[in-house]
Design a protein around this motif. Structure first.
Motif, PDB file in Angstrom:
ATOM      1  N   PRO A 147     -11.543 -65.291 -31.544  1.00 47.03           N
ATOM      2  CA  PRO A 147     -11.559 -63.853 -31.220  1.00 47.03           C
ATOM      3  C   PRO A 147     -12.268 -63.026 -32.284  1.00 47.03           C
ATOM      4  N   VAL A 148     -12.074 -63.375 -33.543  1.00 46.90           N
ATOM      5  CA  VAL A 148     -12.721 -62.638 -34.633  1.00 46.90           C
ATOM      6  C   VAL A 148     -14.230 -62.846 -34.580  1.00 46.90           C
ATOM      7  N   LEU A 149     -14.661 -64.072 -34.313  1.00 45.31           N
ATOM      8  CA  LEU A 149     -16.097 -64.356 -34.236  1.00 45.31           C
ATOM      9  C   LEU A 149     -16.770 -63.533 -33.146  1.00 45.31           C
TER      10      LEU A 149
ATOM     11  N   LEU B  82     -15.635 -60.771 -31.762  1.00 44.53           N
ATOM     12  CA  LEU B  82     -15.553 -59.355 -32.104  1.00 44.53           C
ATOM     13  C   LEU B  82     -16.700 -58.974 -33.036  1.00 44.53           C
ATOM     14  N   LEU B  83     -16.906 -59.782 -34.085  1.00 44.35           N
ATOM     15  CA  LEU B  83     -18.003 -59.519 -35.020  1.00 44.35           C
ATOM     16  C   LEU B  83     -19.357 -59.663 -34.329  1.00 44.35           C
ATOM     17  N   GLY B  84     -19.494 -60.705 -33.497  1.00 49.84           N
ATOM     18  CA  GLY B  84     -20.762 -60.942 -32.811  1.00 49.84           C
ATOM     19  C   GLY B  84     -21.116 -59.806 -31.867  1.00 49.84           C
ATOM     20  N   ALA B  85     -20.117 -59.328 -31.101  1.00 47.28           N
ATOM     21  CA  ALA B  85     -20.381 -58.235 -30.164  1.00 47.28           C
ATOM     22  C   ALA B  85     -20.773 -56.960 -30.901  1.00 47.28           C
ATOM     23  N   ALA B  86     -20.064 -56.663 -32.001  1.00 46.12           N
ATOM     24  CA  ALA B  86     -20.380 -55.464 -32.775  1.00 46.12           C
ATOM     25  C   ALA B  86     -21.785 -55.543 -33.358  1.00 46.12           C
ATOM     26  N   LEU B  87     -22.157 -56.718 -33.887  1.00 51.99           N
ATOM     27  CA  LEU B  87     -23.485 -56.877 -34.480  1.00 51.99           C
ATOM     28  C   LEU B  87     -24.580 -56.819 -33.411  1.00 51.99           C
ATOM     29  N   ALA B  88     -24.339 -57.472 -32.266  1.00 51.13           N
ATOM     30  CA  ALA B  88     -25.333 -57.480 -31.188  1.00 51.13           C
ATOM     31  C   ALA B  88     -25.579 -56.066 -30.663  1.00 51.13           C
ATOM     32  N   LEU B  89     -24.519 -55.305 -30.485  1.00 50.76           N
ATOM     33  CA  LEU B  89     -24.674 -53.931 -30.005  1.00 50.76           C
ATOM     34  C   LEU B  89     -25.405 -53.062 -31.013  1.00 50.76           C
ATOM     35  N   THR B  90     -25.036 -53.208 -32.281  1.00 48.23           N
ATOM     36  CA  THR B  90     -25.617 -52.354 -33.322  1.00 48.23           C
ATOM     37  C   THR B  90     -27.105 -52.613 -33.504  1.00 48.23           C
ATOM     38  N   VAL B  91     -27.495 -53.884 -33.510  1.00 48.84           N
ATOM     39  CA  VAL B  91     -28.902 -54.221 -33.748  1.00 48.84           C
ATOM     40  C   VAL B  91     -29.768 -53.938 -32.522  1.00 48.84           C
TER      41      VAL B  91
END
Length: 458
Positions: free
Chosen positions: A283-285, A287-296
Motif C-alpha cells: 500500500p505504501v509503494l 501511495l508513493l507511486g501514485a503521488a509521484l506519477a501524478l506530480t510528474v
C-alpha cells in the motif's frame, strides 16, 4: 448448527448474486449481517465488522492507489505499445485474442500480485474485446484462471503460507510442483484456444484494417462476406456502453505524455521490483507511486484533480467491495462458522482415505480456498490435514504441495479483493463472471492435481 449456517450463508450469497437479485456490495453486507443475528451473535456484529475492516483496510488502500497509478499510466500512454503489439499479433482473430489474454495474464502474474495483473491485462485487452464485440466474461475468466495457476509462485502468497504453517522450506514445496503447474498453465492456454474458437464461430473473423477503421452500424462478417449487424458483447452479462473504436489507442488524447514515456516505464519497473523485493509494504509503494506519477505527469493541480476524478468510479466500486467483503469475512470468522465448516469437512474424510491424505487435501483445497481466505485455509485447516496425513505416513511436504492445486479456483472467490478489480475494470457483473469461470477454474485445478499424482509429486 454453525456448520450448516455457514454453508447456507455462502450458498445464499452466491445464488443471489448469480441471479442478480442483489448487488455484490449489498449481498456482502446484508446476508452475513442477517446470519449473524440467526446465530445469536447480533450484539457482536459491530466487533466482527470492525475486525474485518481492520484486516482488509491495507488491501483497500493498496487497490485505491494502485487503480489511480495504473489509470494514470494508461492515460499517459505507457501501455499503448503493448496494446498495439497485441493487436497486431491477434490480427483481429478471436482465437488469438483469447490466447493472448491468457499469455499476457500469465506473464504479468510474475510480479505475484493479482490486482496488478488484472489492471494491466484489462487495460491492454478491454479495448480490443469491445471493438470486436467479444464476450467480456471470456476475458475475465481466462485472466483469473491464468493468474490463479501463477499465484502459486513462492512470492505469490499460498506457497509461503503453506511453508510457514507446516514449517517447511518454500522451495521444497514449489520446485517439485513446477511440472504439474506447467501442465495447469498449458491447460489454461488450451482452454483459451477452445473459448477463442467458440468466439470466432459466434462472431466471424475481421481483418486488422477492418478493426482499426471507425465503427459503423454494420460491419463485414468475413465468414459470409455480407453486411450484417454485429451482435452485442454477448455473454458479458452487463449492459455495456458502446466504445467507438479503440479508445485506448487514441493518438490524439490530451493526456498523452510521450516525452515522459521512459520515466513512466522506469517508475513502473522500480515499483514492481520494490513489490517483489518487499522494500516497503505494497500500500505504501502504490501511495508513493501514485503521488509521484501524478506530480510528474500532471504538475498543474486542476489536471491532477481531473485524473483522480476520471478514475474515481473504479476506486469507489473496488474499495467499496473490499470493505463490504470485510463484513462477510468478519462474520464468518467471528462467529466461528469457518472453523466449524473446516472441521466438518476434515472429519467427513473416511478413515480408509488416511493413506491418501495428499489426494484428499488437493480435492478439499478447491472448495475450502474458494469459501475462505488463504490465511484461513493455510493457517487453520492445513495443519489439521497435515497432522492427519502424518498419522498415516504421508509427509507434510506432500500435503503442502497438494494444498496449492485449488488456487486456479481461489482467484475467482468472492473473498479475494483482486477479483473485484478484474470485474470492475472489465465492467462485468460479478455473478456472470462466477457462473462462467467457476467450472473452468475447477477443471484447471483438477488437471494440476491429476498431473501432480501422475508425476508422483503428490
Amino acid at each position: 448448527m454453525l456448520t450448516v449456517l455457514g454453508f447456507t450463508m455462502i450458498a445464499t450469497f452466491l445464488v443471489l448474486i448469480m441471479l442478480k437479485k442483489l448487488s455484490p456490495i449489498a449481498a456482502l453486507v446484508l446476508i452475513p449481517a442477517l446470519f449473524c443475528v440467526f446465530v445469536g451473535k447480533g450484539a457482536h456484529l459491530g466487533d466482527y465488522v470492525v475486525d474485518g475492516v481492520g484486516k482488509l483496510a491495507p488491501t483497500a488502500a493498496m487497490l485505491m492507489f494502485a487503480i489511480i497509478y495504473f489509470g494514470v499510466m494508461i492515460d499517459v500512454g505507457l501501455f499503448d505499445p503493448i496494446v498495439r503489439g497485441i493487436l497486431r499479433f491477434c490480427k483481429a482473430d478471436p482465437v488469438r485474442v483469447v490466447v493472448g489474454t491468457a499469455v499476457l495474464a500469465a506473464i504479468v502474474s510474475l510480479d505475484g500480485d493479482g490486482s496488478t495483473t488484472f489492471m494491466i491485462t484489462v487495460s491492454a485487452m478491454y479495448p480490443l474485446y469491445k471493438r470486436l464485440k467479444m464476450s467480456l466474461v471470456v476475458m475475465t475468466g481466462v485472466a483469473a484462471t491464468a493468474n490463479g495457476v501463477m499465484n502459486t509462485l513462492p512470492w505469490g502468497g499460498p506457497t509461503a503460507r503453506a511453508a510457514t504453517a507446516l514449517k517447511l522450506d518454500a522451495s521444497d514445496i514449489f520446485v517439485p510442483m513446477i511440472p504439474a503447474l506447467a501442465v495447469g498453465l498449458v491447460a489454461v492456454f488450451v482452454l483459451a484456444y477452445v473459448l477463442g474458437r467458440r468466439e470466432r464461430k459466434r462472431l466471424g473473423y475481421l481483418t486488422l484494417d477492418e478493426v482499426l477503421e471507425p465503427e459503423s452500424e454494420t460491419v463485414l462478417v468475413a465468414a459470409g462476406g455480407s453486411e450484417s449487424p454485429r451482435p452485442g458483447a454477448g455473454g458479458g452479462g452487463a449492459d455495456l456502453p458502446e466504445t467507438p473504436g479503440l479508445q485506448g489507442l487514441d493518438p490524439e488524447r490530451a493526456t498523452l505524455r510521450p516525452r515522459l514515456y521512459w520515466f513512466n516505464a522506469a517508475l513502473t519497473v522500480v515499483l514492481l521490483t520494490a513489490m517483489i523485493m518487499e522494500w516497503l509494504p505494497i500500500p505504501v509503494l502504490f501511495l508513493l507511486g501514485a503521488a509521484l506519477a501524478l506530480t510528474v505527469n500532471f504538475p498543474h493541480m486542476p489536471d491532477q484533480k481531473a485524473r483522480i476524478a476520471a478514475h474515481s468510479d473504479n476506486v469507489v466500486n473496488v474499495a467499496g467491495m473490499v470493505f463490504a467483503a470485510a463484513v462477510f469475512t468478519g462474520v464468518l470468522n467471528g462467529t466461528g462458522m469457518v472453523k466449524h465448516m473446516a472441521d466438518w469437512l476434515v472429519g467427513a474424510v473416511p478413515e480408509g482415505m488416511g493413506p491418501h491424505m495428499a489426494l484428499v487435501t488437493g480435492v478439499l483445497s478447491l472448495p475450502l480456498t474458494y469459501f475462505m481466505s488463504n490465511d484461513g485455509f493455510y493457517f487453520g485447516v492445513l495443519p489439521v490435514l497435515a497432522e492427519a496425513g502424518a498419522a498415516h505416513g504421508v509427509s507434510s511436504v506432500e500435503i503442502a504441495r497438494a494444498s496449492l492445486v485449488g488456487q486456479a479456483l481461489h482467484m475467482s472467490s468472492p473473498l479475494v479483493p483482486a477479483v473485484y478489480v478484474l470485474v470492475g475494470m472489465a465492467k462485468v457483473e460479478f455473478g456472470d463472471h462466477t457462473r462462467f469461470t467457476v467450472k473452468w477454474a475447477a477443471l484447471t485445478s483438477l488437471v494440476v492435481l491429476g498431473a501432480g499424482i501422475l508425476f508422483g509429486i503428490i
